[in-house]
Design a protein around this motif. Structure first.
Motif, PDB file in Angstrom:
ATOM      1  N   GLY A  94      -6.240  -7.612 -13.964  1.00  0.00           N
ATOM      2  CA  GLY A  94      -5.729  -6.478 -13.259  1.00  0.00           C
ATOM      3  C   GLY A  94      -6.153  -6.133 -12.135  1.00  0.00           C
ATOM      4  N   TYR A  95      -6.440  -7.325 -11.112  1.00  0.00           N
ATOM      5  CA  TYR A  95      -7.014  -7.336 -10.053  1.00  0.00           C
ATOM      6  C   TYR A  95      -6.673  -6.275  -8.988  1.00  0.00           C
ATOM      7  CZ  TYR A  95      -9.101  -9.190  -5.526  1.00  0.00           C
ATOM      8  OH  TYR A  95      -9.904  -9.102  -4.268  1.00  0.00           O
ATOM      9  N   PHE A  96      -5.132  -6.447  -8.657  1.00  0.00           N
ATOM     10  CA  PHE A  96      -4.784  -5.570  -7.456  1.00  0.00           C
ATOM     11  C   PHE A  96      -4.412  -4.296  -8.033  1.00  0.00           C
ATOM     12  CE2 PHE A  96      -2.838  -9.900  -6.431  1.00  0.00           C
ATOM     13  CZ  PHE A  96      -3.187  -9.665  -5.229  1.00  0.00           C
ATOM     14  N   GLU A  97      -4.484  -3.951  -9.370  1.00  0.00           N
ATOM     15  CA  GLU A  97      -4.342  -2.581  -9.879  1.00  0.00           C
ATOM     16  C   GLU A  97      -5.826  -1.861  -9.667  1.00  0.00           C
ATOM     17  OE1 GLU A  97      -2.969  -2.017 -13.742  1.00  0.00           O
ATOM     18  OE2 GLU A  97      -3.486   0.172 -13.865  1.00  0.00           O
ATOM     19  N   GLN A  98      -6.815  -2.487  -9.873  1.00  0.00           N
ATOM     20  CA  GLN A  98      -8.026  -1.987 -10.065  1.00  0.00           C
ATOM     21  C   GLN A  98      -8.643  -1.819  -8.666  1.00  0.00           C
ATOM     22  OE1 GLN A  98     -10.315  -4.853 -12.389  1.00  0.00           O
ATOM     23  NE2 GLN A  98      -8.975  -4.508 -14.294  1.00  0.00           N
ATOM     24  N   LEU A  99      -8.495  -2.823  -7.713  1.00  0.00           N
ATOM     25  CA  LEU A  99      -9.117  -2.597  -6.432  1.00  0.00           C
ATOM     26  C   LEU A  99      -8.263  -2.099  -5.402  1.00  0.00           C
ATOM     27  CD1 LEU A  99     -10.823  -4.827  -7.742  1.00  0.00           C
ATOM     28  CD2 LEU A  99     -11.207  -5.735  -5.579  1.00  0.00           C
ATOM     29  N   PHE A 100      -6.912  -2.059  -5.480  1.00  0.00           N
ATOM     30  CA  PHE A 100      -5.893  -1.620  -4.518  1.00  0.00           C
ATOM     31  C   PHE A 100      -4.903  -0.530  -5.039  1.00  0.00           C
ATOM     32  CE2 PHE A 100      -7.358  -5.969  -3.265  1.00  0.00           C
ATOM     33  CZ  PHE A 100      -7.939  -5.787  -1.805  1.00  0.00           C
ATOM     34  N   GLY A 101      -4.877  -0.470  -6.181  1.00  0.00           N
ATOM     35  CA  GLY A 101      -4.120   0.559  -6.882  1.00  0.00           C
ATOM     36  C   GLY A 101      -2.579   0.287  -6.873  1.00  0.00           C
ATOM     37  N   VAL A 102      -2.312  -1.071  -7.094  1.00  0.00           N
ATOM     38  CA  VAL A 102      -0.940  -1.498  -7.135  1.00  0.00           C
ATOM     39  C   VAL A 102      -0.632  -1.847  -8.453  1.00  0.00           C
ATOM     40  CG1 VAL A 102       0.528  -3.372  -6.412  1.00  0.00           C
ATOM     41  CG2 VAL A 102      -1.304  -3.010  -5.011  1.00  0.00           C
ATOM     42  N   THR A 103       0.338  -0.920  -8.874  1.00  0.00           N
ATOM     43  CA  THR A 103       0.817  -1.213 -10.239  1.00  0.00           C
ATOM     44  C   THR A 103       2.593  -1.595 -10.261  1.00  0.00           C
ATOM     45  OG1 THR A 103       1.589   1.340  -9.920  1.00  0.00           O
ATOM     46  CG2 THR A 103      -0.633   1.123 -10.956  1.00  0.00           C
ATOM     47  N   ALA A 104       2.722  -2.113  -9.457  1.00  0.00           N
ATOM     48  CA  ALA A 104       4.518  -2.786  -9.387  1.00  0.00           C
ATOM     49  C   ALA A 104       4.576  -3.531 -10.449  1.00  0.00           C
ATOM     50  CB  ALA A 104       4.587  -3.283  -7.895  1.00  0.00           C
ATOM     51  N   LYS A 105       5.864  -3.805 -10.898  1.00  0.00           N
ATOM     52  CA  LYS A 105       6.153  -4.583 -11.873  1.00  0.00           C
ATOM     53  C   LYS A 105       6.009  -6.218 -11.462  1.00  0.00           C
ATOM     54  CE  LYS A 105      10.054  -5.564 -15.143  1.00  0.00           C
ATOM     55  NZ  LYS A 105      11.499  -4.854 -15.507  1.00  0.00           N
ATOM     56  N   ALA A 106       6.358  -6.229 -10.372  1.00  0.00           N
ATOM     57  CA  ALA A 106       6.356  -7.753  -9.670  1.00  0.00           C
ATOM     58  C   ALA A 106       5.708  -7.817  -8.309  1.00  0.00           C
ATOM     59  CB  ALA A 106       7.868  -8.051  -9.360  1.00  0.00           C
ATOM     60  N   LYS A 107       4.914  -8.651  -8.220  1.00  0.00           N
ATOM     61  CA  LYS A 107       3.976  -8.694  -7.053  1.00  0.00           C
ATOM     62  C   LYS A 107       4.402  -9.940  -6.404  1.00  0.00           C
ATOM     63  CE  LYS A 107       0.223  -6.159  -9.478  1.00  0.00           C
ATOM     64  NZ  LYS A 107       0.923  -6.419 -10.919  1.00  0.00           N
ATOM     65  N   LEU A 108       4.846  -9.797  -4.949  1.00  0.00           N
ATOM     66  CA  LEU A 108       4.889 -10.887  -4.078  1.00  0.00           C
ATOM     67  C   LEU A 108       3.773 -11.228  -3.195  1.00  0.00           C
ATOM     68  CD1 LEU A 108       8.584 -10.149  -2.875  1.00  0.00           C
ATOM     69  CD2 LEU A 108       7.895 -11.319  -4.885  1.00  0.00           C
ATOM     70  N   LEU A 109       3.267 -12.587  -3.243  1.00  0.00           N
ATOM     71  CA  LEU A 109       2.061 -12.741  -2.617  1.00  0.00           C
ATOM     72  C   LEU A 109       2.142 -13.715  -1.428  1.00  0.00           C
ATOM     73  CD1 LEU A 109      -0.991 -12.482  -2.665  1.00  0.00           C
ATOM     74  CD2 LEU A 109      -1.023 -14.613  -3.997  1.00  0.00           C
ATOM     75  N   TYR A 110       1.499 -13.360  -0.042  1.00  0.00           N
ATOM     76  CA  TYR A 110       1.292 -14.387   0.965  1.00  0.00           C
ATOM     77  C   TYR A 110       0.020 -14.399   1.196  1.00  0.00           C
ATOM     78  CZ  TYR A 110       1.034 -16.052   5.668  1.00  0.00           C
ATOM     79  OH  TYR A 110       0.581 -16.639   6.994  1.00  0.00           O
TER      80      TYR A 110
END
Length: 289
Positions: A94-110
């Motif tokens: 849950g890296y993005f949720e824990q550090l950046f509060g991102v809870t979206a269903k799908a995460k696009l990454l660059y």
């Protein structure tokens, strides 16, 4: 001795070097001047034509050098791989949720330099279209660069997170915790980030220009889209987001593909290549771009 733009190793009296930065394309992107790109090409061709052997990171780069007047027999490919023990799907958390509060269903990454020559405007336009159809998506941009502030401003009305530069375990967790890796650049000679993303089990979307497309299996580990075409990029992302089962299968295939391109295997091939050259009729390595 590893330098800023290449490597240097004295062997004897002939010259061998590497080419892995598309300076002419960068010159055109940053200045908007074709004449500047042509002038840079003249310098690059002059510089490398003095060498006895040139290593290129991809076939597209090799062909580009040949088209600019370098003899075909002078330009060869060198193998590159990925540390598949470090970059792995089991690092997902849950890296993005824990550090950046991102809870979206799908995460696009660059992941990469945040600069205009990476075609990030194309990514911006495609994401606007995608978010209208898939509001539960979130774009995550990892890296820094001269376009960072401007891109943040342009994306302020959309769910988009800018993490800055990530290294070590943080970078690995970022890859593994995303869902699709998007790399719109048309100016990369190789695109190591494409290997890293696939090793972490992500399907990838890359442009049909440059080296990154040679580091994936089209329609198996991801998709290839026309360069500089935000509509085509949006269409492919829409298809992948609409089909989670296909997306998962591509991610699994990507991991299997990277296991065949491990760092150990690539290192042995590279070392053998260097050993063969060093026992030849005297070579000297010089810095490459």
């Amino acid at each position: 001795v590893v330098g800023l733009v290449g490597s240097e190793m004295c062997i004897r009296d002939r010259i061998c070097g590497t080419y892995h930065t598309q300076l002419p394309q960068y010159a055109q992107f940053l200045t908007g001047d074709e004449a500047m790109a042509d002038l840079t090409w003249k310098f690059v061709a002059w510089y490398y034509d003095q060498m006895d052997l040139i290593y290129a990171p991809s076939e597209s780069t090799r062909q580009e050098l040949i088209e600019r007047g370098i003899k075909a027999e002078k330009v060869v490919l060198y193998p590159r791989g990925i540390d598949t023990r470090r970059f792995a799907p089991d690092k997902r958390s849950g890296y993005f949720e824990q550090l950046f509060g991102v809870t979206a269903k799908a995460k696009l990454l660059y992941v990469g330099r945040v600069s205009k020559e990476k075609n990030l405007v194309v990514l911006e336009d495609a994401y606007r279209r995608i978010h209208a159809k898939h509001p539960q998506t979130h774009l995550i941009v990892v890296g820094e660069g001269p376009y960072w502030n401007e891109m943040q401003g342009r994306m302020r009305d959309l769910p988009c997170t800018f993490t800055g530069v990530l290294t070590g375990d943080d970078l690995v967790k970022a890859y593994a915790s995303a869902d699709i890796f998007v790399f719109p650049s048309t100016t990369d000679t190789f695109g190591n980030v494409v290997l890293e993303a696939q090793a972490c089990g992500l399907p990838v979307v890359v442009s049909d220009q440059g080296g990154p497309r040679e580091n994936m299996l089209p329609d198996k580990t991801g998709r290839v889209v026309p360069g500089n075409d935000s509509g085509a990029l949006a269409d492919v992302l829409h298809e992948m987001l609409s089909n989670p089962r296909q997306r998962k299968a591509m991610g699994q295939a990507a991991r299997r593909y990277m296991e065949e391109r491990s760092f150990d295997a690539a290192f042995l091939k590279t070392w053998e290549s260097y050993r063969t050259i060093s026992t030849g009729e005297g070579f000297k390595w010089v810095a490459g771009f």
